[in-house]
Design a protein around this motif. Sequence first.
Motif, short mmCIF file in Angstrom:
data_model
loop_
_atom_site.label_atom_id
_atom_site.label_comp_id
_atom_site.label_asym_id
_atom_site.label_seq_id
_atom_site.Cartn_x
_atom_site.Cartn_y
_atom_site.Cartn_z
N GLY A 253 5.21 12.10 -26.58
CA GLY A 253 6.38 11.31 -27.02
C GLY A 253 7.43 11.33 -25.92
O GLY A 253 7.86 12.39 -25.49
N MET A 254 7.82 10.16 -25.44
CA MET A 254 8.73 10.07 -24.29
C MET A 254 10.17 9.74 -24.68
O MET A 254 11.04 9.60 -23.82
CB MET A 254 8.22 9.00 -23.31
CG MET A 254 6.94 9.37 -22.60
SD MET A 254 7.09 10.91 -21.63
CE MET A 254 8.18 10.37 -20.32
N GLY A 255 10.41 9.62 -25.98
CA GLY A 255 11.77 9.34 -26.41
C GLY A 255 11.75 8.77 -27.81
O GLY A 255 10.70 8.31 -28.28
N ALA A 256 12.86 8.83 -28.48
CA ALA A 256 12.93 8.35 -29.86
C ALA A 256 14.36 7.95 -30.17
O ALA A 256 15.29 8.36 -29.47
CB ALA A 256 12.47 9.44 -30.81
N CYS B 297 2.10 17.51 -40.40
CA CYS B 297 2.58 18.39 -41.47
C CYS B 297 3.79 19.19 -41.03
O CYS B 297 3.97 20.33 -41.44
CB CYS B 297 1.44 19.29 -41.92
SG CYS B 297 0.14 18.29 -42.64
N ARG B 298 4.59 18.59 -40.19
CA ARG B 298 5.69 19.29 -39.52
C ARG B 298 6.68 18.24 -39.04
O ARG B 298 6.42 17.04 -39.15
CB ARG B 298 5.09 20.01 -38.30
CG ARG B 298 4.23 19.00 -37.52
CD ARG B 298 3.78 19.43 -36.20
NE ARG B 298 2.89 18.44 -35.61
CZ ARG B 298 3.28 17.35 -34.96
NH1 ARG B 298 4.57 17.09 -34.83
NH2 ARG B 298 2.42 16.49 -34.48
N PHE B 299 7.79 18.69 -38.48
CA PHE B 299 8.75 17.76 -37.88
C PHE B 299 8.13 17.13 -36.64
O PHE B 299 7.34 17.77 -35.93
CB PHE B 299 10.01 18.52 -37.44
CG PHE B 299 10.88 19.00 -38.57
CD1 PHE B 299 11.79 18.14 -39.18
CD2 PHE B 299 10.83 20.32 -38.99
CE1 PHE B 299 12.61 18.58 -40.19
CE2 PHE B 299 11.65 20.78 -40.01
CZ PHE B 299 12.54 19.90 -40.62
N GLY B 300 8.51 15.89 -36.34
CA GLY B 300 8.02 15.22 -35.13
C GLY B 300 8.82 15.66 -33.91
O GLY B 300 9.96 16.07 -34.02
N ASP B 301 8.18 15.55 -32.78
CA ASP B 301 8.85 15.86 -31.52
C ASP B 301 8.56 14.70 -30.58
O ASP B 301 7.39 14.49 -30.25
CB ASP B 301 8.29 17.18 -30.95
CG ASP B 301 9.13 17.69 -29.79
OD1 ASP B 301 9.93 16.91 -29.25
OD2 ASP B 301 8.97 18.86 -29.42
#
Length: 428
Positions: free
Chosen positions: A227-230, A286-290
């Motif tokens: 993931g390069m940004g959100a 099943c967890r927070f996204g990063d």
Amino acid sequence: MRVLVIGSGGREHALVWKLRQSPRISDIYCAPGNGGISGEAECAPADQKSLESLVSVAHRLRPDLTIVGPELPLQLGMVDEFTRRGWPIFGPSKAAAQLETSKIFAKEFMQRHRIPTAPYAVCSSISEVKATLSRFSAPVVVKADGLAAGKGVVLSKSKEEATLAANEMLSGKMLGEAGSRVVIEECLKGDELSFLVFSDGERVVPLVAAQDHKRIGDGDTGPNTGGMGAYSFPGLLDEQMTHWLLQHIARPVLEGMKAEGMEYKGVLYCGLMITPRGPMVLEFNCRFGDPETQPILMRLESDLLEAIEASVEGRLSDGEFHWSKDAAVCVVMASGGYPGTIEVGKRISGIEPAEAIEGVKVFHAGTSARDGDYYTSGGRVLGVSSRAPTLEAAVERAYQAVKRIHFDGAHYRNDIAARALKNYRNQR
Ligand code: AMP
Ligand code: GLY
């Protein structure tokens, strides 16, 4: 109250940063943490791949609550073990975490419970793959069944490419046991959306939505990354669509898991594709996204600890979260070579001037601290994040901050939230 966060990435830095704002927390620990986290929590060495190591850290620190960041400890059964010992912990059991740890489990579960997802087939040999591909048209997606740290999904332009990818997974050379079975799946088109909810086993409460940018290059080109940004802003998901997603995806998952004897507690990340045929599930985590957690938590105005406790104790309610109407953006700065072979040990400068910009917070991922300086130590190094009243201003602030930070080989995407900005401008 003493709280322990497990993990070492940008997501964990954001969790620690937000939890520190809770007036009820007296001590905050992070195992193993990273360079930036060590300034905000007491970091304790731990091997995230070893249940024994995680138990021993908690045994020593005696937290009143443990929050699991990454997926591996969930797969090891950390929540089951802590629960057995009577130690409060936020996250799903090993059985419930199969929604993330086995793509085949997730696909079959969705089929059983009529949750919208792409048509697929499961294969365990290359001859099965070849036979299956004759029923699909290119482009097609090949997925390893097990956890693969972001390397288990190949979007293939042709059937030849798909066969090669499946072969590499099935041979066990690339991913070991995780690739012993594969999913062949129709390639969906549309905009991706990360829709996260909290669950206490019975009820679900949504968080604000975010959008990730998985590909390494501008304009969604090149290989997938972690993931390069959100970004997250109120215009991303309206109330009506939130209601639809709860009714057709999040609640059926929770009810289905309960009916199958695997109560789901914790945070459920629904990775969606908004297609012309409606929203479909690409994956569950099943967890927070990063890095989604970074902009999501920057918009959270209420106490994160309260919501986590409500989930653990089975008393979640609709009023759990208060969100700012501001926008938030996170731009990931990565090491030279990422997502391939990376260079590490580079000195990082400019974090303080970056954080001097109003609304900016720099979350650390792959960094270590030495003699008052920070050095790179991983692929994704920093999540340069900002909050502002409009998406436009948040993007501007984040990039202003990025330009103040330097390390050898640093690279980042220049178009985080660009598509949303364009659409939004056109709507006005
Ligand atoms: P996953 O690990 O399943 O989330 O997949 C990683 C990324 O691959 C997703 O975020 C999407 O960008 C992409 N992807 C996965 N499945 C599909 C699909 N069926 N169609 C198009 N893109 C997909
Ligand atoms: N940002 C995608 C993930 O956390 O898996």
